[in-house]
Design a protein around this motif. Structure first.
Motif, short mmCIF file in Angstrom:
data_model
loop_
_atom_site.label_atom_id
_atom_site.label_comp_id
_atom_site.label_asym_id
_atom_site.label_seq_id
_atom_site.Cartn_x
_atom_site.Cartn_y
_atom_site.Cartn_z
N LYS A 114 -11.01 27.91 20.85
CA LYS A 114 -12.38 28.44 20.95
C LYS A 114 -12.92 28.31 22.36
O LYS A 114 -13.79 29.08 22.77
CB LYS A 114 -13.29 27.69 19.98
CG LYS A 114 -12.83 27.78 18.53
CD LYS A 114 -13.68 26.93 17.62
CE LYS A 114 -13.09 26.87 16.22
NZ LYS A 114 -13.89 26.01 15.32
N ASP A 115 -12.45 27.28 23.07
CA ASP A 115 -12.97 26.96 24.40
C ASP A 115 -11.76 26.68 25.30
O ASP A 115 -11.03 25.72 25.06
CB ASP A 115 -13.86 25.73 24.29
CG ASP A 115 -14.31 25.21 25.64
OD1 ASP A 115 -13.88 25.77 26.69
OD2 ASP A 115 -15.09 24.24 25.66
N ILE A 154 -2.19 21.34 13.38
CA ILE A 154 -3.09 22.42 12.97
C ILE A 154 -3.03 23.60 13.95
O ILE A 154 -2.82 24.74 13.55
CB ILE A 154 -4.54 21.90 12.83
CG1 ILE A 154 -4.61 20.83 11.74
CG2 ILE A 154 -5.51 23.05 12.51
CD1 ILE A 154 -5.94 20.14 11.61
N LEU A 155 -3.20 23.33 15.23
CA LEU A 155 -3.35 24.42 16.20
C LEU A 155 -2.02 24.91 16.77
O LEU A 155 -1.94 26.05 17.23
CB LEU A 155 -4.27 23.99 17.35
CG LEU A 155 -5.72 23.66 16.93
CD1 LEU A 155 -6.55 23.30 18.15
CD2 LEU A 155 -6.36 24.82 16.17
N ASP A 156 -0.98 24.10 16.76
CA ASP A 156 0.33 24.55 17.26
C ASP A 156 1.04 25.29 16.13
O ASP A 156 1.25 24.73 15.05
CB ASP A 156 1.16 23.37 17.74
CG ASP A 156 0.57 22.73 18.98
OD1 ASP A 156 -0.25 23.38 19.65
OD2 ASP A 156 0.94 21.57 19.27
N ASN A 157 1.38 26.55 16.37
CA ASN A 157 1.87 27.40 15.28
C ASN A 157 3.33 27.81 15.41
O ASN A 157 3.92 28.29 14.44
CB ASN A 157 1.00 28.66 15.18
CG ASN A 157 -0.46 28.32 15.00
OD1 ASN A 157 -0.79 27.48 14.17
ND2 ASN A 157 -1.32 28.93 15.79
N CYS A 214 -9.37 20.04 21.22
CA CYS A 214 -9.85 21.34 20.76
C CYS A 214 -10.35 21.26 19.31
O CYS A 214 -9.79 20.55 18.48
CB CYS A 214 -8.74 22.38 20.87
SG CYS A 214 -8.15 22.60 22.57
N ASP A 215 -11.39 22.01 19.04
CA ASP A 215 -12.05 22.04 17.74
C ASP A 215 -11.16 22.76 16.71
O ASP A 215 -10.62 23.83 17.00
CB ASP A 215 -13.37 22.80 17.95
CG ASP A 215 -14.17 22.96 16.68
OD1 ASP A 215 -13.83 22.30 15.68
OD2 ASP A 215 -15.12 23.76 16.70
N THR A 216 -11.01 22.16 15.54
CA THR A 216 -10.18 22.77 14.49
C THR A 216 -11.01 23.24 13.29
O THR A 216 -10.45 23.59 12.25
CB THR A 216 -9.10 21.78 13.98
OG1 THR A 216 -9.75 20.63 13.46
CG2 THR A 216 -8.15 21.38 15.09
N ASP A 217 -12.33 23.27 13.43
CA ASP A 217 -13.19 23.68 12.31
C ASP A 217 -12.98 25.15 11.96
O ASP A 217 -12.72 25.97 12.83
CB ASP A 217 -14.67 23.47 12.66
CG ASP A 217 -15.03 21.99 12.74
OD1 ASP A 217 -14.22 21.17 12.26
OD2 ASP A 217 -16.10 21.68 13.30
N SER A 218 -13.14 25.48 10.69
CA SER A 218 -13.11 26.88 10.24
C SER A 218 -14.36 27.59 10.74
O SER A 218 -15.38 26.96 11.00
CB SER A 218 -13.11 26.94 8.71
OG SER A 218 -11.95 26.35 8.23
N GLU A 219 -14.24 28.92 10.86
CA GLU A 219 -15.39 29.72 11.32
C GLU A 219 -15.50 30.95 10.42
O GLU A 219 -14.52 31.39 9.83
CB GLU A 219 -15.17 30.19 12.76
CG GLU A 219 -15.00 29.09 13.78
CD GLU A 219 -16.28 28.36 14.14
OE1 GLU A 219 -17.38 28.88 13.78
OE2 GLU A 219 -16.20 27.30 14.76
N ASN A 220 -16.70 31.51 10.36
CA ASN A 220 -16.88 32.77 9.62
C ASN A 220 -16.40 33.96 10.44
O ASN A 220 -15.99 34.97 9.90
CB ASN A 220 -18.34 32.95 9.22
CG ASN A 220 -18.74 31.95 8.16
OD1 ASN A 220 -17.95 31.63 7.27
ND2 ASN A 220 -19.94 31.43 8.26
N SER A 260 -5.08 20.65 27.43
CA SER A 260 -4.67 19.95 28.64
C SER A 260 -3.16 19.79 28.63
O SER A 260 -2.52 19.90 27.58
CB SER A 260 -5.34 18.57 28.72
OG SER A 260 -4.90 17.76 27.66
N GLU A 261 -2.58 19.57 29.80
CA GLU A 261 -1.14 19.37 29.89
C GLU A 261 -0.85 18.13 30.72
O GLU A 261 -1.54 17.86 31.70
CB GLU A 261 -0.47 20.60 30.53
CG GLU A 261 -0.57 21.81 29.62
CD GLU A 261 0.08 23.06 30.21
OE1 GLU A 261 1.06 22.94 30.96
OE2 GLU A 261 -0.44 24.16 29.92
N SER A 262 0.17 17.39 30.29
CA SER A 262 0.60 16.21 31.04
C SER A 262 2.12 16.22 31.01
O SER A 262 2.71 16.06 29.95
CB SER A 262 0.04 14.95 30.38
OG SER A 262 0.66 13.82 30.94
N GLY A 263 2.74 16.49 32.15
CA GLY A 263 4.19 16.70 32.14
C GLY A 263 4.49 17.91 31.27
O GLY A 263 3.87 18.96 31.43
#
Ligand SMILES: [Ca+2]
Ligand SMILES: [Ca+2]
Ligand SMILES: [Ca+2]
Ligand SMILES: [Ca+2]
Length: 342
Positions: A239-240, A330-333, A256-262, A245-248
């Motif tokens: 969403k934002d 959740i976010l990695d697909n 990152c926000d994992t909330d559901s949205e309409n 972020s990345e480290s190595g």
């Protein structure tokens, strides 16, 4: 006339002074107005290609019997690279064998692992090494996997999305051997990492995979756990763009926000190119992050017969297999996992 000139010069100075506030970042490196930035990449500073919004559907449904629609699409990033979502898969590739069923609503449902093992058709043993030992693997994935051993296709998941299913595979191989799996948390809103669930049209579903491998004597020789390697190649929804972020080599979306949205139709996604030789025995995964483990409670398996009928294998008290994924289940697909059995 002179007066007008002074007014003009003063106005010019004013514009120049004002423009010190027009730059993207203030002296602290903070962005006073993120909306001024590139509308696609915004504040993003990582290594991924960034897409925004829904992908174009290229395959309506890989498996029309399935409960949820398992579509495939393509989406173009800000850098003009084109990405297949949720992943490039071999589901329609007849040279990549389907893994035999352990429990499949649309196929065979064994009551126990012992029954599945006793019923296994030896014609389905995949030969990696002619003089090797026959290894048995039990796999449950949310939602889809493709399994390679030493770079050879051994079995793919019969159900890309849902209902949840599980598989038993056999392959003949000499030790040591390398297991490499492409894992996909499927999605309904292609390119947006979301599905209709829990009363929301943009619910970010989760992934997770558990596997157990046994030798010819049915002794466990490998279980999924934190000693496996796991890397993500597709993360959504974002969403934002300031949150990843990345480290190595670790690609984190923990902030990152994992909330559901309409309405999640304008959210972003991050895509990284998968190395062509990722499935091979000699692929160097030394720099990859270790897999993150997840509990049965986090993945929610207690309502899934394709898991619960086989807890003697997946939750063996002597050799408990843990659910694995990359750092964000959740976010990695799209996640690649690898492990070498010594
Ligand atoms: Ca599946
Ligand atoms: Ca997901
Ligand atoms: Ca899922
Ligand atoms: Ca377990």
């Amino acid at each position: 006339m002179i007066h007008n000139k002074i007014v003009y010069i003063m106005a010019l100075f004013f514009v120049i002074l004002s423009c010190s506030n027009c730059s993207e970042d203030d002296s602290n490196g903070n962005d006073p107005d993120p909306d001024d930035d590139n509308p696609v990449t915004g504040d993003y500073s990582g290594t991924a290609s960034v897409t925004q919004g829904l992908a174009s559907t290229t395959v309506d449904n890989l498996f029309s019997d399935g409960q949820r629609v398992a579509g495939v699409g393509t989406v173009t990033a800000d850098d003009n690279s084109v990405w297949t979502v949720p992943a490039e898969v071999n589901y329609d590739n007849s040279s990549f064998p389907f893994a035999p069923d352990l429990h499949n609503t649309y196929g065979t449902q064994y009551a126990t692992a012992a029954e599945a093992l006793a019923s296994f058709d030896d014609n389905n043993i995949v030969e990696v090494d002619a003089d090797g030992e026959v290894i048995t693997g039990y796999i449950f994935a949310d939602n889809y996997f493709e399994l390679y051993v030493n770079g050879l296709p051994v079995g793919k998941d019969a159900v890309p999305f849902t209902e949840f299913n599980s598989h038993i595979v056999k392959f003949r191989v000499s030790l040591p051997f390398t297991i490499a799996m492409k894992l996909v948390d499927w999605e309904e809103n292609l390119g947006l990492g979301t599905e209709t669930n829990q009363g929301s049209d943009y619910y970010p579903g989760d992934g997770g995979m558990v596997a157990v491998f046994k030798d010819a004597s049915q002794n466990t020789i490998a279980t999924t756990g934190s000693e496996w390697k796991a890397q993500t190649f597709y993360t959504a929804p974002i969403k934002d763009l300031g949150c990843p972020s990345e480290s190595g080599t670790t690609r984190s979306s923990a902030n990152c926000d994992t909330d559901s949205e309409n309405d999640g139709s304008s959210f972003y996604a991050l895509h990284w190119e998968i190395p062509e030789t990722w499935m091979n025995e000699d692929f160097d995964d030394a720099d990859w992050p270790n897999a993150t483990t997840y509990t049965n409670e986090t993945i929610v398996v207690n309502n899934k017969p394709s898991y619960m009928s086989f807890t003697d294998v997946f939750d063996d008290t002597e050799d408990d297999a843990e659910f694995i994924w990359s750092t964000n289940v959740i976010l990695d697909n799209e996640v690649i996992v690898r492990y070498t059995v010594e």
